[in-house]
Design an enzyme around this catalytic site. Sequence first.
Site, PDB file in Angstrom:
ATOM      1  N   CYS A 161      32.059  49.912  26.798  1.00  0.00           N
ATOM      2  CA  CYS A 161      31.346  49.049  25.859  1.00  0.00           C
ATOM      3  C   CYS A 161      29.853  48.941  26.152  1.00  0.00           C
ATOM      4  O   CYS A 161      29.129  48.239  25.437  1.00  0.00           O
ATOM      5  CB  CYS A 161      31.986  47.669  25.841  1.00  0.00           C
ATOM      6  N   HIS A 301      26.221  39.715  26.266  1.00  0.00           N
ATOM      7  CA  HIS A 301      27.363  40.530  25.858  1.00  0.00           C
ATOM      8  C   HIS A 301      28.372  39.631  25.148  1.00  0.00           C
ATOM      9  O   HIS A 301      28.913  40.009  24.107  1.00  0.00           O
ATOM     10  CB  HIS A 301      27.996  41.199  27.072  1.00  0.00           C
ATOM     11  N   GLU A 312      29.738  36.177  32.833  1.00  0.00           N
ATOM     12  CA  GLU A 312      28.373  36.374  32.335  1.00  0.00           C
ATOM     13  C   GLU A 312      27.580  35.071  32.345  1.00  0.00           C
ATOM     14  O   GLU A 312      26.388  35.062  32.684  1.00  0.00           O
ATOM     15  CB  GLU A 312      28.387  36.974  30.938  1.00  0.00           C
ATOM     16  N   LYS A 330      28.444  38.572  18.672  1.00  0.00           N
ATOM     17  CA  LYS A 330      29.830  39.013  18.449  1.00  0.00           C
ATOM     18  C   LYS A 330      30.651  37.980  17.676  1.00  0.00           C
ATOM     19  O   LYS A 330      31.704  38.301  17.129  1.00  0.00           O
ATOM     20  CB  LYS A 330      30.503  39.365  19.769  1.00  0.00           C
ATOM     21  N   HIS A 335      33.328  42.924  18.110  1.00  0.00           N
ATOM     22  CA  HIS A 335      32.970  43.762  19.261  1.00  0.00           C
ATOM     23  C   HIS A 335      33.126  45.228  18.863  1.00  0.00           C
ATOM     24  O   HIS A 335      34.238  45.729  18.710  1.00  0.00           O
ATOM     25  CB  HIS A 335      33.891  43.423  20.431  1.00  0.00           C
ATOM     26  N   PHE A 394      34.383  48.009  30.212  1.00  0.00           N
ATOM     27  CA  PHE A 394      35.540  48.262  31.057  1.00  0.00           C
ATOM     28  C   PHE A 394      35.173  49.329  32.093  1.00  0.00           C
ATOM     29  O   PHE A 394      34.419  50.258  31.815  1.00  0.00           O
ATOM     30  CB  PHE A 394      36.715  48.767  30.233  1.00  0.00           C
TER      31      PHE A 394
END
Length: 406
Positions: A161, A301, A312, A330, A335, A394
């Site tokens: 991502c 993110h 985060e 998002k 996403h 990931f």
Amino acid sequence: MSRPDIAVTGLGMLTPAGINAESTWKGVCDGEPTAATSGRLVGLPVDFCCSVPFFDAQESLGRRTVHRLDRSAQLALMAAKEALQDAALDTQAWDGTRVGVVIGSGMGACQTWENQHRQLLDRPTRVSPLLISMIGPSTPASEVALLCGALGPTLVTATACASGATAITVARDLLITGQCDIVVAGGTEASNTPLIATGFAQLGALSTRRNDPARASRPFDQARDGFVLGEAAAVLILERAEDAAARGHTPRALLAGCASTTDAHHPTAPHPDGRGLKQAMRAALADAALTPRDVDHVNAHGSSTVLNDAVEAQAISTVLPGGPFVTSTKGALGHSLGATGAVEAALTVLTLQHCLIPPTANLESPDPAFDLNLVVKAAANEHLGVALSNSVGFGGHNVVLAFRTP
């Protein structure tokens, strides 16, 4: 040695909020969620996603081109066309040997893979003779190069991502080292498919709010329960600032610095203390010769997953104790996996340019454990000079891009 400033001179986007940068910007500033039940996902445990609204790819790209490309490549081409036009570049006049292309993707040609596998099971002779060229990971980048006659390096980045953000860091390096004068960089993803949706659902990564899809993606909310799958493409045109000035083009923003790190902790989960993201944020600031107090805004993110948002939030509050304005788009866009880093980089550029911070859609009850200055309910008009765009993937990939006003 002094290093040249890198300018963002053009950008293009196709997202669930719209089929160009202008409509996407309006959508995220309005804080309008785009998630909805999808006919492609009927009968699955999670049957909703965020999809790019109808666009006539054949009108822009031609029927033959569309027929031989996966949707992810189509989106990349459309975004690149808009970005090149926005940068006011004449691809017929430039020296193509000095132009590079870097496009990131986390999943590849998912729609083609699944469609063609069904053909294989039904009747092998129906498998397209174009299959191999359609599914190649390099196809979006090579097609963008073909579109604009770029004869320099054509590269693909795949850091889950964070892929779109990684593409921008690679593009920056090509410019700084003098290998290119112009780089077309970004990310694309079109993975709203039955297999991918089911895979993420089985992993427990997706929100399960089937009764209210529009409100399912809730970054930093205490009721968050997973992300919403999305699709998108975004492309940025990067040049050395002095070259942009020489041709009389004013940049939208400057890419001041960037950094990449890896957690080396777990295949899907971030490191509990966010060590990799913290390191990337600090390194990006050092690369840009900036201090934490210089940062006015962070485009997080903010995936709406329990683990990511917690890690985060802790990383941002630790590295940036000054309390910059934080948002995640998002909540509105979902996403888009490998494209999201490029989309959010483009939105960070627009945020600096307009001094307007989009709100985090669906953020109604901020998690009380987070010490963040979150933008909620409505876009915020603020004086902005420096912003960070965080991307996490990931496998422990962390990429942070630092932008500043020209």
